[in-house]
Design a protein around this motif. Structure first.
Motif, mmCIF file in Angstrom:
data_model
loop_
_atom_site.group_PDB
_atom_site.id
_atom_site.type_symbol
_atom_site.label_atom_id
_atom_site.label_comp_id
_atom_site.label_asym_id
_atom_site.label_seq_id
_atom_site.Cartn_x
_atom_site.Cartn_y
_atom_site.Cartn_z
ATOM 1 N N ALA A 85 23.584 44.771 58.371
ATOM 2 C CA ALA A 85 22.976 45.191 59.638
ATOM 3 C C ALA A 85 22.812 44.021 60.601
ATOM 4 O O ALA A 85 23.024 44.176 61.813
ATOM 5 C CB ALA A 85 21.624 45.848 59.364
ATOM 6 N N CYS A 86 22.444 42.859 60.097
ATOM 7 C CA CYS A 86 22.142 41.730 60.985
ATOM 8 C C CYS A 86 23.341 40.829 61.263
ATOM 9 O O CYS A 86 23.480 40.307 62.359
ATOM 10 C CB CYS A 86 21.015 40.890 60.384
ATOM 11 N N PHE A 87 24.177 40.622 60.246
ATOM 12 C CA PHE A 87 25.239 39.619 60.375
ATOM 13 C C PHE A 87 26.644 40.203 60.247
ATOM 14 O O PHE A 87 27.619 39.465 60.218
ATOM 15 C CB PHE A 87 25.045 38.517 59.330
ATOM 16 N N ASN A 88 26.742 41.526 60.120
ATOM 17 C CA ASN A 88 28.016 42.209 59.959
ATOM 18 C C ASN A 88 28.811 41.642 58.785
ATOM 19 O O ASN A 88 30.024 41.495 58.836
ATOM 20 C CB ASN A 88 28.842 42.149 61.253
ATOM 21 N N ASP A 89 28.101 41.291 57.712
ATOM 22 C CA ASP A 89 28.710 40.774 56.495
ATOM 23 C C ASP A 89 28.609 41.862 55.426
ATOM 24 O O ASP A 89 27.525 42.115 54.891
ATOM 25 C CB ASP A 89 27.986 39.498 56.049
ATOM 26 N N ASN A 90 29.722 42.506 55.134
ATOM 27 C CA ASN A 90 29.722 43.641 54.218
ATOM 28 C C ASN A 90 29.511 43.170 52.783
ATOM 29 O O ASN A 90 30.345 42.472 52.224
ATOM 30 C CB ASN A 90 31.024 44.426 54.333
ATOM 31 N N GLN A 91 28.394 43.563 52.212
ATOM 32 C CA GLN A 91 28.061 43.236 50.831
ATOM 33 C C GLN A 91 27.875 44.523 50.027
ATOM 34 O O GLN A 91 26.959 44.648 49.220
ATOM 35 C CB GLN A 91 26.778 42.396 50.790
#
Length: 181
Positions: A85-91
């Motif tokens: 949500a904050c960094f657009n880093d899909n985990q």
């Protein structure tokens, strides 16, 4: 962030609960294996304490530990969701694994609860007082169905983890190639 803080707070509270429940009446002034019963006319030793037989409440101890693990996994899942949500880093892979752990451990909590509500009348003293058998029966079935629901949810997240955590196999080295050359 509110979910994360709530889960961390619950984890800390569960650790405190587990510490108190798992260590009650221990140490120098607590439990002893054999001692004479106060007020007894015989000299026969007995095991444990009069406060909480036999030593401590195993269910409360286990629930505190497993609830802390479940809340910690939920915290990890929340933080991995926040990274998207904050960094657009899909985990998604890590989030699915953390959610699986959360639901599997929560299902274990329900089984611990089942042990308290589902024993036959007169069984499992001192925890099953059978003061209200219909209410115990209702809570027994509530925990059994909740266990089934949590197992199904964890299966869903296992499928999600399998789909999102695909790792490509490493390429085999050609003959004659040495590592570090």
């Amino acid at each position: 962030w509110a979910d994360t803080m709530s889960d961390l707070d619950s984890t800390i509270n569960n650790i405190i609960t587990a510490t108190v429940a798992c260590n009650s009446n221990r140490g120098w002034f607590g439990e002893v294996l054999f001692r004479k019963k106060i007020g007894s006319t015989t000299n026969a030793p007995f095991l444990g304490s009069n406060k909480n037989a036999p030593f401590h409440n195993q269910r409360v101890c286990a629930l505190g530990i497993t609830s802390a693990v479940s809340n910690l996994a939920s915290t990890a899942s929340d933080l991995l969701d926040a990274s998207l949500a904050c960094f657009n880093d899909n985990q998604g892979c890590g989030q699915a694994i953390a959610s699986t752990i959360n639901y599997l451990v929560s299902a274990g909590n329900r089984l611990i609860n089942v042990a308290g509500f589902c024993p036959p009348i007169g069984a499992n003293p001192p925890w099953n007082s059978n003061l209200d058998a219909p209410k115990n029966g209702f809570f027994c079935w509530k925990n059994v169905w909740s266990f089934i629901q949590l197992i199904v949810k964890s299966a869903k997240y296992i499928d999600t983890a399998v789909a999102t955590c695909q790792v490509t196999a490493p390429e085999p080295e050609a003959e004659g190639e040495a590592e570090g050359e």
